[in-house]
Scaffold this motif. Sequence first.
Motif, PDB file in Angstrom:
ATOM      1  N   GLU A 140      45.725  63.623 108.752  1.00 16.32           N
ATOM      2  CA  GLU A 140      45.945  64.587 107.978  1.00 16.32           C
ATOM      3  C   GLU A 140      45.651  66.052 108.338  1.00 16.32           C
ATOM      4  O   GLU A 140      44.650  66.168 109.091  1.00 16.32           O
ATOM      5  N   GLY A 141      46.637  67.010 108.116  1.00 17.60           N
ATOM      6  CA  GLY A 141      46.462  68.504 108.421  1.00 17.60           C
ATOM      7  C   GLY A 141      47.262  68.461 109.895  1.00 17.60           C
ATOM      8  O   GLY A 141      47.370  69.611 110.509  1.00 17.60           O
ATOM      9  N   TYR A 142      47.854  67.541 110.482  1.00 18.17           N
ATOM     10  CA  TYR A 142      48.755  67.759 111.663  1.00 18.17           C
ATOM     11  C   TYR A 142      50.030  67.385 111.414  1.00 18.17           C
ATOM     12  O   TYR A 142      50.596  66.623 110.594  1.00 18.17           O
ATOM     13  N   ALA A 143      50.947  68.302 111.995  1.00 21.44           N
ATOM     14  CA  ALA A 143      52.388  68.011 111.962  1.00 21.44           C
ATOM     15  C   ALA A 143      53.137  67.719 113.244  1.00 21.44           C
ATOM     16  O   ALA A 143      52.641  68.384 114.272  1.00 21.44           O
ATOM     17  N   PRO A 144      54.158  67.190 113.132  1.00 20.49           N
ATOM     18  CA  PRO A 144      54.867  66.859 114.659  1.00 20.49           C
ATOM     19  C   PRO A 144      55.219  68.060 115.235  1.00 20.49           C
ATOM     20  O   PRO A 144      55.756  68.924 114.508  1.00 20.49           O
ATOM     21  N   SER A 145      55.042  68.396 116.511  1.00 18.66           N
ATOM     22  CA  SER A 145      55.746  69.454 117.251  1.00 18.66           C
ATOM     23  C   SER A 145      55.686  69.222 118.482  1.00 18.66           C
ATOM     24  O   SER A 145      55.098  68.369 118.922  1.00 18.66           O
TER      25      SER A 145
END
Length: 219
Positions: A140-145
């Motif tokens: 939670e709190g991280y997004a793909p990039s």
Amino acid sequence: MKTMRKGSFGAPSFMYDVTLVDDDGKEVTEPDEPGYIVVRLDRWRAMGLFTEYIGNPEKMAGVFIGDYYYTGDRGSIDKDGYWWFVGRSDDVIKSSDYRVGPFEVESALVEHPSVMEAAVVGSPDPNRYQLVKACVILAEGYAPSPALALELFQHTIDVLAKFKIPRIIEFVEELPKTISGKIRRVELRETEEKKKEDAAVSPNEYFYHQFPELSSRKK
């Protein structure tokens, strides 16, 4: 009695005559060299070892080979006699002349704070036969990039031998699992094979070779 060692599953029970053998069925003698975990049958037969797969001689022939019963797992033994799990035999990734157990790569990935769960499989490759691919569920709190993919590649470079480093990282929402919660690697492999046949690339899939920053590090 041995003391516990983090990451090791200890040593075999005295009730079973267990050892490791290589691809040629010869017993492994070098520390840390991975092999198939087998039960010896020529000295005595453990009482807890089953007798046969009823009505399935082909299955019998695949697990009872020579003087050994093949458990279906791979492992290694360190210089102090501690055993380490490598992975299921069917799950081992064959990349160039190396065999990579997914368990160690997954363990390295989940050490990173952004990774909640990871599953590692072999991705078909015309040059290396398979590439190590990691399917990652983010915390939670991280997004793909691209930046996060680069960070994970760099993290694995720091903690893994170069032939174990993932060459593909795909951020996913979920992983296929059995009712008991085990990852269905066979489904992941089938999906990957279909993607390669169709030359498909997922939106959140990143490749090691896309990052020139990694060229000066392990290859």
